[in-house]
Design an enzyme around this catalytic site. Structure first.
Site, PDB file in Angstrom:
ATOM      1  N   TYR A 143      34.796  40.173  49.188  1.00  0.00           N
ATOM      2  CA  TYR A 143      34.280  41.282  48.367  1.00  0.00           C
ATOM      3  C   TYR A 143      32.951  41.790  48.924  1.00  0.00           C
ATOM      4  CZ  TYR A 143      33.168  43.730  43.959  1.00  0.00           C
ATOM      5  OH  TYR A 143      32.855  44.669  43.011  1.00  0.00           O
TER       6      TYR A 143
ATOM      7  N   SER B 180      28.872  48.423  44.823  1.00  0.00           N
ATOM      8  CA  SER B 180      28.492  47.368  43.880  1.00  0.00           C
ATOM      9  C   SER B 180      27.096  46.902  44.245  1.00  0.00           C
ATOM     10  CB  SER B 180      29.478  46.202  44.048  1.00  0.00           C
ATOM     11  OG  SER B 180      28.990  45.025  43.448  1.00  0.00           O
TER      12      SER B 180
HETATM   13  N1  LIG Z   1      33.633  45.414  37.029  1.00  0.00           N
HETATM   14  C1  LIG Z   1      32.482  45.207  37.652  1.00  0.00           C
HETATM   15  O1  LIG Z   1      31.629  44.452  37.207  1.00  0.00           O
HETATM   16  C2  LIG Z   1      32.174  45.929  38.925  1.00  0.00           C
HETATM   17  C3  LIG Z   1      30.869  45.871  39.401  1.00  0.00           C
HETATM   18  C4  LIG Z   1      30.554  46.543  40.578  1.00  0.00           C
HETATM   19  C5  LIG Z   1      31.538  47.231  41.249  1.00  0.00           C
HETATM   20  N2  LIG Z   1      32.794  47.252  40.760  1.00  0.00           N
HETATM   21  C6  LIG Z   1      33.798  47.982  41.524  1.00  0.00           C
HETATM   22  O2  LIG Z   1      34.371  48.971  40.735  1.00  0.00           O
HETATM   23  C7  LIG Z   1      35.693  49.229  41.174  1.00  0.00           C
HETATM   24  C8  LIG Z   1      36.629  49.192  39.980  1.00  0.00           C
HETATM   25  O3  LIG Z   1      36.540  47.927  39.403  1.00  0.00           O
HETATM   26  P1  LIG Z   1      36.962  47.617  37.899  1.00  0.00           P
HETATM   27  O4  LIG Z   1      36.007  46.620  37.403  1.00  0.00           O
HETATM   28  O5  LIG Z   1      37.187  48.876  37.143  1.00  0.00           O
HETATM   29  O6  LIG Z   1      38.327  46.850  38.177  1.00  0.00           O
HETATM   30  P2  LIG Z   1      39.741  46.876  37.441  1.00  0.00           P
HETATM   31  O7  LIG Z   1      40.423  45.626  37.870  1.00  0.00           O
HETATM   32  O8  LIG Z   1      39.570  47.156  36.010  1.00  0.00           O
HETATM   33  O9  LIG Z   1      40.404  48.125  38.147  1.00  0.00           O
HETATM   34  C9  LIG Z   1      40.726  48.117  39.507  1.00  0.00           C
HETATM   35  C10 LIG Z   1      41.942  48.981  39.688  1.00  0.00           C
HETATM   36  O10 LIG Z   1      42.293  48.963  41.071  1.00  0.00           O
HETATM   37  C11 LIG Z   1      43.685  48.903  41.148  1.00  0.00           C
HETATM   38  N3  LIG Z   1      44.119  48.339  42.407  1.00  0.00           N
HETATM   39  C12 LIG Z   1      43.830  47.110  42.905  1.00  0.00           C
HETATM   40  N4  LIG Z   1      44.497  46.911  44.063  1.00  0.00           N
HETATM   41  C13 LIG Z   1      45.206  48.045  44.300  1.00  0.00           C
HETATM   42  C14 LIG Z   1      46.099  48.460  45.331  1.00  0.00           C
HETATM   43  N5  LIG Z   1      46.429  47.654  46.351  1.00  0.00           N
HETATM   44  N6  LIG Z   1      46.631  49.705  45.266  1.00  0.00           N
HETATM   45  C15 LIG Z   1      46.346  50.516  44.229  1.00  0.00           C
HETATM   46  N7  LIG Z   1      45.540  50.179  43.211  1.00  0.00           N
HETATM   47  C16 LIG Z   1      44.972  48.954  43.251  1.00  0.00           C
HETATM   48  C17 LIG Z   1      44.101  48.012  39.987  1.00  0.00           C
HETATM   49  O11 LIG Z   1      45.467  48.190  39.635  1.00  0.00           O
HETATM   50  C18 LIG Z   1      43.138  48.455  38.901  1.00  0.00           C
HETATM   51  O12 LIG Z   1      43.674  49.488  38.090  1.00  0.00           O
HETATM   52  C19 LIG Z   1      36.004  48.179  42.242  1.00  0.00           C
HETATM   53  O13 LIG Z   1      35.828  48.720  43.522  1.00  0.00           O
HETATM   54  C20 LIG Z   1      34.965  47.123  41.972  1.00  0.00           C
HETATM   55  O14 LIG Z   1      34.657  46.408  43.124  1.00  0.00           O
HETATM   56  C21 LIG Z   1      33.149  46.614  39.617  1.00  0.00           C
END
Ligand SMILES: NC(=O)c1ccc[n+]([C@@H]2O[C@H](COP(=O)([O-])OP(=O)(O)OC[C@H]3O[C@@H](n4cnc5c(N)ncnc54)[C@H](O)[C@@H]3O)[C@@H](O)[C@H]2O)c1
Length: 266
Positions: free
Chosen positions: A161, A148
């Site tokens: 985070y 991120s």
């Molecule tokens: N959305 C953003 O703005 C953003 C920005 C930068 C980085 N990210 C990173 O991208 C990645 C995905 O994020 P996203 O926005 O798609 O989130 P999201 O919440 O849409 O998806 C995250 C997924 O992780 C799964 N998950 C969480 N805990 C879990 C566990 N204990 N076991 C198995 N699965 C688990 C959830 O069920 C979900 O399907 C993350 O690492 C997040 O930090 C997101």
């Protein structure tokens, strides 16, 4: 959310993963789902890991509809032994699962801090540990860690985070150094705010913690430091992951591909 949508990202990267297997964590939604569909479209057999069984089924159906192969693997990544086992035999590993809690440090529940570090740092370590023997055996592997902008910069109220993502950056670089002589690359992708459920769920939390109404969170908190004034789409992040898995990126390792609309240019 009111920010304009970007155009859907085309599959700009020529990528042939026929005969390869790819494991994507957190594949039931958001960025993970987009990555699983993108790698399946490139011909990989995708092992989709998440604790959300319904989301994985929906993903598998969407992949089938598009002629791709996705095998759902329901797993809570806090089960670290199971995570390591699940990664055995995979050629491409995308460490993506994550969660967020926005709270000042003095109010941050220690058990949540522990869970965030377990899912977002310790599980990637165990997945990499499980995947490397096969990758080393064949002299080829691709590891992409979905970090991120918070792997490079801190924001107030995101202690767990930010700590996890900074740790993931270090893990990714160490993996790159160890893997390079054996054909394995390891990189991070670093998006700013992506249009996913994780971000949608954060809005109320951010509004409460910053003391502003929900409708001001997007412009005053999330897009405050972004020169490009929109959220990124998950498909745009998946395209960066695809690039890092392709032959044109074989010299790219130990680095972080920043997709932040100019945030870290400040
Ligand atoms: N959305 C953003 O703005 C953003 C920005 C930068 C980085 N990210 C990173 O991208 C990645 C995905 O994020 P996203 O926005 O798609 O989130 P999201 O919440 O849409 O998806 C995250 C997924 O992780 C799964 N998950 C969480 N805990 C879990 C566990 N204990 N076991 C198995 N699965 C688990 C959830 O069920 C979900 O399907 C993350 O690492 C997040 O930090 C997101």
């Amino acid at each position: 959310m009111t920010a304009p949508r970007a155009l859907p990202a085309p599959h700009a990267t020529p990528l042939d993963l026929g005969g390869r297997t790819a494991l994507v964590t957190g594949a039931a939604g958001g960025i993970g789902r987009a990555c699983a569909l993108r790698l399946a479209a490139a011909g990989a057999e995708v092992r989709a890991v998440d604790r959300d069984a319904a989301g994985l089924e929906a993903l598998a159906e969407a992949a089938r509809g598009a002629g791709g192969a996705v095998e759902p693997h329901v797993l809570d990544l806090t089960d670290l032994d199971a995570a390591e086992l699940a990664a055995a035999g995979t050629d491409v590993l995308v460490n993506n699962a994550g969660l967020q809690l926005v709270r000042p440090i003095e109010e941050f529940p220690p058990d949540v801090f522990h869970t965030v570090l377990t899912v977002m740092l310790e599980a990637p370590f165990r997945l990499i540990r499980g995947a490397l023997p096969h990758m080393y055996g064949q002299g080829w592997g691709r590891i992409v860690n979905v970090s991120s902008v918070h792997g490079l910069r801190a924001s107030a109220y995101k202690s767990a985070y930010v700590a996890a993502k900074h740790g993931l950056e270090g893990l990714s670089k160490t993996t790159a150094l160890e893997g390079a002589p054996r054909g394995v690359t390891s990189n991070c992708v670093n998006p700013a705010y992506v249009r996913t459920p994780l971000v949608e769920k954060q809005i109320a939390d951010q509004a409460r913690t910053h003391g502003i109404p929900e409708e001001r969170v997007l412009s005053e908190v999330m897009l405050r430091d972004s020169a490009v004034r929109r959220l990124i789409e998950p498909e745009e992040v998946a395209e960066a992951v695809a690039y890092l898995c392709g032959p044109q990126a074989s010299f790219v390792t130990g680095t972080s591909l920043v997709l932040d609309g100019g945030w870290t240019a400040h």
